[in-house]
Structure formats: C-alpha cells, structure tokens
Design a protein around this motif. Structure first.
Motif, short mmCIF file in Angstrom:
data_model
loop_
_atom_site.label_atom_id
_atom_site.label_comp_id
_atom_site.label_asym_id
_atom_site.label_seq_id
_atom_site.Cartn_x
_atom_site.Cartn_y
_atom_site.Cartn_z
N ALA A 15 0.82 -1.21 0.00
CA ALA A 15 0.00 0.00 0.00
C ALA A 15 0.86 1.26 0.00
O ALA A 15 0.57 2.22 -0.73
CB ALA A 15 -0.95 -0.01 1.20
N GLU A 16 1.91 1.28 0.82
CA GLU A 16 2.78 2.45 0.87
C GLU A 16 3.48 2.67 -0.47
O GLU A 16 3.63 3.80 -0.94
CB GLU A 16 3.83 2.30 1.99
CG GLU A 16 3.25 2.27 3.38
CD GLU A 16 3.06 0.86 3.91
OE1 GLU A 16 3.25 0.64 5.11
OE2 GLU A 16 2.73 -0.04 3.09
N LYS A 23 2.12 9.41 -5.99
CA LYS A 23 2.63 10.76 -5.75
C LYS A 23 3.54 11.26 -6.86
O LYS A 23 3.86 12.44 -6.93
CB LYS A 23 3.37 10.80 -4.41
CG LYS A 23 2.43 10.75 -3.19
CD LYS A 23 1.63 12.03 -3.04
CE LYS A 23 2.49 13.17 -2.55
NZ LYS A 23 1.72 14.42 -2.37
N GLU A 24 3.96 10.36 -7.76
CA GLU A 24 4.73 10.78 -8.92
C GLU A 24 3.83 11.33 -10.02
O GLU A 24 4.31 11.95 -10.97
CB GLU A 24 5.54 9.60 -9.46
CG GLU A 24 6.59 9.08 -8.49
CD GLU A 24 7.30 7.85 -9.02
OE1 GLU A 24 7.06 7.49 -10.20
OE2 GLU A 24 8.10 7.26 -8.28
N VAL A 25 2.51 11.08 -9.89
CA VAL A 25 1.55 11.59 -10.87
C VAL A 25 1.34 13.08 -10.61
O VAL A 25 1.03 13.48 -9.48
CB VAL A 25 0.21 10.83 -10.75
CG1 VAL A 25 -0.84 11.44 -11.66
CG2 VAL A 25 0.42 9.35 -11.06
N PRO A 26 1.51 13.94 -11.61
CA PRO A 26 1.42 15.39 -11.39
C PRO A 26 0.14 15.85 -10.68
O PRO A 26 0.19 16.70 -9.79
CB PRO A 26 1.52 15.96 -12.80
CG PRO A 26 2.33 14.96 -13.55
CD PRO A 26 1.91 13.63 -13.00
N GLY A 56 2.46 2.12 16.74
CA GLY A 56 3.19 3.39 16.61
C GLY A 56 4.41 3.24 15.72
O GLY A 56 4.71 4.13 14.90
N LYS A 57 5.10 2.11 15.83
CA LYS A 57 6.27 1.87 15.00
C LYS A 57 5.88 1.67 13.53
O LYS A 57 6.56 2.14 12.62
CB LYS A 57 7.02 0.64 15.51
CG LYS A 57 7.68 0.84 16.87
CD LYS A 57 8.35 -0.45 17.36
CE LYS A 57 8.96 -0.24 18.73
NZ LYS A 57 9.56 -1.51 19.26
N ILE A 58 4.76 0.96 13.32
CA ILE A 58 4.28 0.75 11.95
C ILE A 58 3.96 2.09 11.29
O ILE A 58 4.32 2.34 10.14
CB ILE A 58 3.04 -0.17 11.96
CG1 ILE A 58 3.45 -1.60 12.31
CG2 ILE A 58 2.34 -0.13 10.59
CD1 ILE A 58 2.28 -2.54 12.52
N LEU A 59 3.29 2.97 12.04
CA LEU A 59 2.96 4.29 11.50
C LEU A 59 4.23 5.08 11.19
O LEU A 59 4.35 5.69 10.13
CB LEU A 59 2.12 5.06 12.51
CG LEU A 59 0.60 5.01 12.39
CD1 LEU A 59 -0.03 5.93 13.43
CD2 LEU A 59 0.14 5.41 10.99
N GLN A 64 7.95 7.42 7.32
CA GLN A 64 9.35 7.60 6.92
C GLN A 64 9.57 7.08 5.49
O GLN A 64 10.25 7.72 4.68
CB GLN A 64 10.28 6.86 7.89
CG GLN A 64 11.76 7.05 7.56
CD GLN A 64 12.65 6.36 8.59
OE1 GLN A 64 12.19 5.57 9.39
NE2 GLN A 64 13.94 6.65 8.54
N SER A 65 8.99 5.92 5.18
CA SER A 65 9.19 5.34 3.85
C SER A 65 8.51 6.17 2.76
O SER A 65 8.97 6.21 1.62
CB SER A 65 8.66 3.90 3.81
OG SER A 65 7.25 3.87 3.84
N LEU A 66 7.41 6.85 3.11
CA LEU A 66 6.70 7.65 2.12
C LEU A 66 7.47 8.91 1.76
O LEU A 66 7.34 9.44 0.65
CB LEU A 66 5.31 8.03 2.66
CG LEU A 66 4.32 6.88 2.79
CD1 LEU A 66 3.07 7.35 3.54
CD2 LEU A 66 3.94 6.33 1.43
N ASN A 67 8.24 9.43 2.72
CA ASN A 67 9.07 10.62 2.47
C ASN A 67 8.26 11.78 1.91
O ASN A 67 8.64 12.42 0.92
CB ASN A 67 10.22 10.26 1.53
CG ASN A 67 11.30 11.32 1.50
OD1 ASN A 67 11.51 12.02 2.51
ND2 ASN A 67 11.98 11.46 0.38
#
Length: 283
Positions: A15-16, A23-26, A56-59, A64-67
């Motif tokens: 999902a992430e 998010k790469e789509v304009p 909390g760690k999963i969130l 962090q991975s989504l940046n």
C-alpha cells in the motif's frame, strides 16, 4: 478530483509503495494524505500496550518510507475493529480515495479470514484502491477503464483522466466486453468506436485533455476478459465501476453477492495482476 487520500497501513503489503507511485503523478502531488493504523482490541492490558507500541512503529515506518512533505501528511493511531475504523475515518476526513493492501482472498475466504479490505469496500461509497500482496507496483503510464453506460464506469473514466491528463506518454485503455457466460471467448480486438457510442463519448472526453486512447472489445465472461486484457497490455492501474445494487435502507449492510464472490468487482479484485481501483457513484 482527488484531494484527500486515506492510506490504511498494517505493516505488510504494497500500500505504501502504491502511494509513493501515485505521488509521482502530477495531479496527485499536492494531495493531503492521512496514514492510519488500527490496533484491534486485545484480551489483556499488557497485550494492548504491546500492540499499541507496535502500531506506533508501523505508523512511523510508513511515514518515513513515504518521504512526504510534513505539511501534506498526518497520522492516526486508533483502537477498534479495523474495518469499522477505516470507514469511520474515511467519512470523518471526507476522503476522496482509500488505499489498502489486500491478500486477494477468494469468495468465502474473505468472510472466514475477516478480510478488512473486502468489508471496507462493501460498506464505503468512496473509491478504493486495492493493492494485492503478490503484484508488482509499476509507474503509472497505462490506465485501463472497463467502460459501459453505467454511472460508475463514467465516474471511473473521470478519475482515470484526472490521473492521466498531465502524465507525459500516458495512455488510456478502454475495454467493453460483450457478456457470454458460456465461457466462449473471442480474440481481443482493437476497435474504432461507433459514433455516439459510450466508447466514442469517452474518447472525445479524453481528447479534451490530450490523453492518448485505445479502445478494445471482446466477448466472454467480463471478469476474465478484463483481467486477461490487463495482463496482455501490461496495464499499470485498472479502474472498475461497481454500482451499488442495495436499496437505500440497506446501505449499512454488505452486498452478499459481492461478499461471496459472485460479482464482477470481486472477480477482478482477486484475479487482476495490477492494482485495482474500485469506484461507485456517490449519491
């Protein structure tokens, strides 16, 4: 128009990765994203504490991975039944799209395994992007819409054009299947739509946004044909309308045909080899 996305994360699945690709789509770059993790009730307070810390760690890991730009993302950690909480949060934030992972369970397996994504799709009228655990998420270039005369299909067309309109080299694939439940299939044919047909109207709409369009037709079982063409054409994202057949007094109850796997949307959800965006028209 997509302005607010709800991403439900469980620590597993793609999902992430799907959101990062979107998010790469304009047209998606400035959306607001809410990342949600739901902690199911536990039998003891100690177990609840452990699950809360794990959540909390999963969130934190997901964000962090989504940046993402911090001004565009928020997080919610909540306790409850995941399928109920996802629907409630989506309503509270008025989400334009829900993104969830899916194990791609078939038919009654979804009930027996208490599939969250299946139940959320049943009970929410919002577009839902399902990403199976066993697929490869690709950069979005080729978007396919299963086209007929339904309002749900037209809604999918609008969503597809919203995504494609600013993608260089993007391509819209339209498919219409003539139903033959005997299992006979035809060769998939690329066609020039008849004037004033549903496909011709869709092509004209795509031309307004300078989106390249190809049209195909086939004969057979719609679910099988849609999935077959999606694989043959290496589709990156499939959009499928799913009209809500329940009477208004039963909107809070699941559609049994879909839940047991008798519907087109359920077949495609399980068998497509690309991410599937299921959309209903919103009353």
């Amino acid at each position: 128009m997509i302005e607010k996305i709800l991403l439900a994360v469980s620590g597993l699945g793609h999902a992430e990765e799907m959101l990062k690709t979107l998010k790469e789509v304009p047209s998606i770059q400035h959306v607001k994203v809410t990342v949600l993790h739901v902690v199911p009730p536990q039998s003891t307070s100690a177990a609840m504490t452990d699950k809360w810390e794990e959540g909390g760690k999963i969130l934190a890991n997901a964000i962090q991975s989504l940046n993402l730009d911090p001004s565009q993302v928020s997080s919610i950690l909540r306790q409850g039944d995941p399928k109920d909480v996802v629907c409630q949060v989506a309503d509270d934030m008025d989400a334009d799209l829900i993104i969830m992972g899916s194990r791609g369970l078939k038919r009654l397996q979804s009930i027996l395994a208490n599939s969250v994504s299946q139940y959320v799709f049943q009970l929410s009228s919002r577009p839902m992007l399902l990403v199976k655990d066993d697929i490869y998420v690709k950069k979005i270039k080729r978007v396919m819409v299963a086209m007929d005369n339904s309002d749900a299909a037209k809604h999918c067309l609008s969503l597809a054009l919203f995504l494609l309109r600013d993608i260089a080299g993007g391509q819209l694939i339209l498919i219409n299947v003539t139903t033959d439940l005997r299992g006979k299939t035809s060769e998939v044919s690329e066609i020039t739509p008849d004037k004033n047909s549903v496909m011709a109207t869709a092509v004209a709409e795509a031309q307004k946004y300078d989106v390249q369009t190809r049209c195909f037709s086939s004969i057979g079982k719609p679910g099988e044909e849609i999935c077959r063409l999606a694989e043959e054409l290496s589709i990156d994202l499939l959009l499928l309308g799913s009209p809500d057949r329940r009477p208004s007094v039963a909107k809070s109850f699941v559609d049994i045909d879909r839940l047991v796997g008798a519907s087109l949307s359920d077949y495609v959800r399980v068998n497509a080899t690309c991410p599937v965006l299921l959309a209903r028209t919103v009353a």
